[in-house]
Write an enzyme that holds these catalytic residues in place. Structure first.
Site, PDB file in Angstrom:
ATOM      1  N   ASP A  28       0.818  -1.215   0.000  1.00 63.18           N
ATOM      2  CA  ASP A  28       0.000   0.000   0.000  1.00 63.18           C
ATOM      3  C   ASP A  28       0.850   1.263   0.000  1.00 63.18           C
ATOM      4  OD1 ASP A  28       0.899  -0.607   2.558  1.00 63.18           O
ATOM      5  OD2 ASP A  28      -1.080  -0.948   3.391  1.00 63.18           O
ATOM      6  N   ASP A  47      -7.947  -2.657  14.114  1.00 65.66           N
ATOM      7  CA  ASP A  47      -9.334  -2.866  13.663  1.00 65.66           C
ATOM      8  C   ASP A  47      -9.458  -4.045  12.697  1.00 65.66           C
ATOM      9  OD1 ASP A  47      -8.187  -1.887  11.351  1.00 65.66           O
ATOM     10  OD2 ASP A  47      -9.489  -0.143  11.164  1.00 65.66           O
ATOM     11  N   HIS A  95      -7.599  -4.530   9.938  1.00 72.11           N
ATOM     12  CA  HIS A  95      -7.256  -4.307   8.524  1.00 72.11           C
ATOM     13  C   HIS A  95      -5.974  -5.033   8.154  1.00 72.11           C
ATOM     14  CE1 HIS A  95      -5.034  -0.489   9.959  1.00 72.11           C
ATOM     15  NE2 HIS A  95      -4.105  -1.171   9.321  1.00 72.11           N
TER      16      HIS A  95
HETATM   17  C1  F6R Z   1       1.256  -1.501   6.073  1.00 70.11           C
HETATM   18  C2  F6R Z   1       0.028  -2.247   6.197  1.00 70.11           C
HETATM   19  C3  F6R Z   1      -0.824  -2.168   7.399  1.00 70.11           C
HETATM   20  C4  F6R Z   1      -0.054  -2.445   8.680  1.00 70.11           C
HETATM   21  C5  F6R Z   1      -0.982  -2.320   9.877  1.00 70.11           C
HETATM   22  C6  F6R Z   1      -0.264  -2.567  11.178  1.00 70.11           C
HETATM   23  O1  F6R Z   1       1.849  -1.763   4.815  1.00 70.11           O
HETATM   24  O2  F6R Z   1      -0.299  -2.911   5.272  1.00 70.11           O
HETATM   25  O3  F6R Z   1      -1.854  -3.125   7.285  1.00 70.11           O
HETATM   26  O4  F6R Z   1       0.500  -3.729   8.622  1.00 70.11           O
HETATM   27  O5  F6R Z   1      -1.528  -1.034   9.893  1.00 70.11           O
HETATM   28  O6  F6R Z   1       0.658  -1.554  11.380  1.00 70.11           O
HETATM   29  P1  F6R Z   1       1.780  -1.689  12.485  1.00 70.11           P
HETATM   30  O7  F6R Z   1       2.610  -2.848  12.078  1.00 70.11           O
HETATM   31  O8  F6R Z   1       2.529  -0.405  12.416  1.00 70.11           O
HETATM   32  O9  F6R Z   1       1.079  -1.912  13.774  1.00 70.11           O
END
Ligand code: F6R
Length: 260
Positions: free
Chosen positions: A67, A136, A138
């Site tokens: 992303d 959440d 995602h």
């Molecule tokens: C980033 C991504 C997001 C993160 C998620 C967790 O490329 O795809 O899905 O993996 O927001 O973020 P962290 O690892 O910073 O807690």
């Protein structure tokens, strides 16, 4: 799905790096799907260490990021293109032209999303997709209610994700509202999914993703539809799993012939 519970984040990093190391050692031209954020940083550090020690090389590998933010100026320190260069691809021997990032600055974002999907297909598909998970649920930036069949496209971040990611920006108001992300359908086409999570803040999302119903309200629950998933988490992130003991026993008694 294999759920591997490790004592701490350091052990998670080594376990995750071992999986990528084995892939690259057997298939040097592998196509990696890379995540940004904090979760994969330990894995990247361990892979960098091995590359510097010349026990591992990414020179024939290709990488696709999950992303990117929309609307950040080129070179912005919080952009995922800069992030991945700083934390991984710029510190190993991968060819920079083999590192693909969704184009959040394209004049025609829809066409750029189609082009990104085509580039993944042209590369032969993703061998291993590294994933973090949002509080959440995602994955990538597929926020709750994302279609489980979605492809690379524009999404709007939830207030929670914008606030979670504010730590990467000087000013929380700077966090973009819009992003380009591989879709859930895109992610599910990778041949192996490796989901990494550490810490108590991820425990609820991990329990929903691994043991909850498959639902767009927890986009990460779509991993249950994939035939080859490895979830590597520390004890804190495992705290809300109902079957944690079963996963520990299964891993401890894993036969040698069973692949990772
Ligand atoms: C980033 C991504 C997001 C993160 C998620 C967790 O490329 O795809 O899905 O993996 O927001 O973020 P962290 O690892 O910073 O807690």
């Amino acid at each position: 799905m294999e759920v591997v519970i490790q004592p701490d984040a350091a052990a998670v990093a080594v376990f995750g790096a071992d999986i990528i190391d084995r892939l690259i050692s057997t298939k040097p031209g592998a196509v990696l799907g890379l995540a940004t954020g904090s979760s994969p940083l330990g894995v990247y550090d361990e892979l960098i260490r091995r590359c510097v020690a010349s026990t591992l090389s990414f020179e024939d590998a290709t990488a696709f990021l999950l992303d990117e933010y929309i609307g950040l100026p080129p070179g912005h320190p919080a952009s995922y293109r800069v992030f991945i260069e700083q934390h991984f691809t710029g510190r190993v021997d991968i060819d920079a032209s083999h590192v693909h990032v969704p184009d959040g600055a394209a004049d025609d974002i829809v066409a750029a999303c189609h082009d990104y999907e085509q580039r993944i297909r042209d590369a032969g598909g993703i061998d291993l997709q590294l994933l973090g998970i949002g509080a959440d649920g995602h994955v990538g930036f597929n926020e709750p209610t994302s279609s489980l069949a979605s492809r690379t496209r524009v999404k709007t971040l939830t207030p929670q994700t914008r606030s979670d990611n504010a730590r990467f920006f000087d000013n929380p108001d700077e966090v973009p509202h819009h992003v380009v992300t591989q879709g859930i359908g895109t992610i599910l086409e990778a041949r192996h999914l490796l989901l990494i999570a550490n810490g108590a803040s991820k425990a609820g999302a991990i329990a929903k993703a691994v043991e909850g119903p498959v639902t767009s309200m927890c986009p990460a629950s779509a991993i249950q539809l994939h035939p080859h998933v490895t979830v590597v988490i520390d004890e804190a992130a495992a705290a809300e799993l109902t079957l944690a003991e079963y996963y520990r026993d299964t891993f401890a008694g894993k036969p040698l012939w069973q692949s990772s």
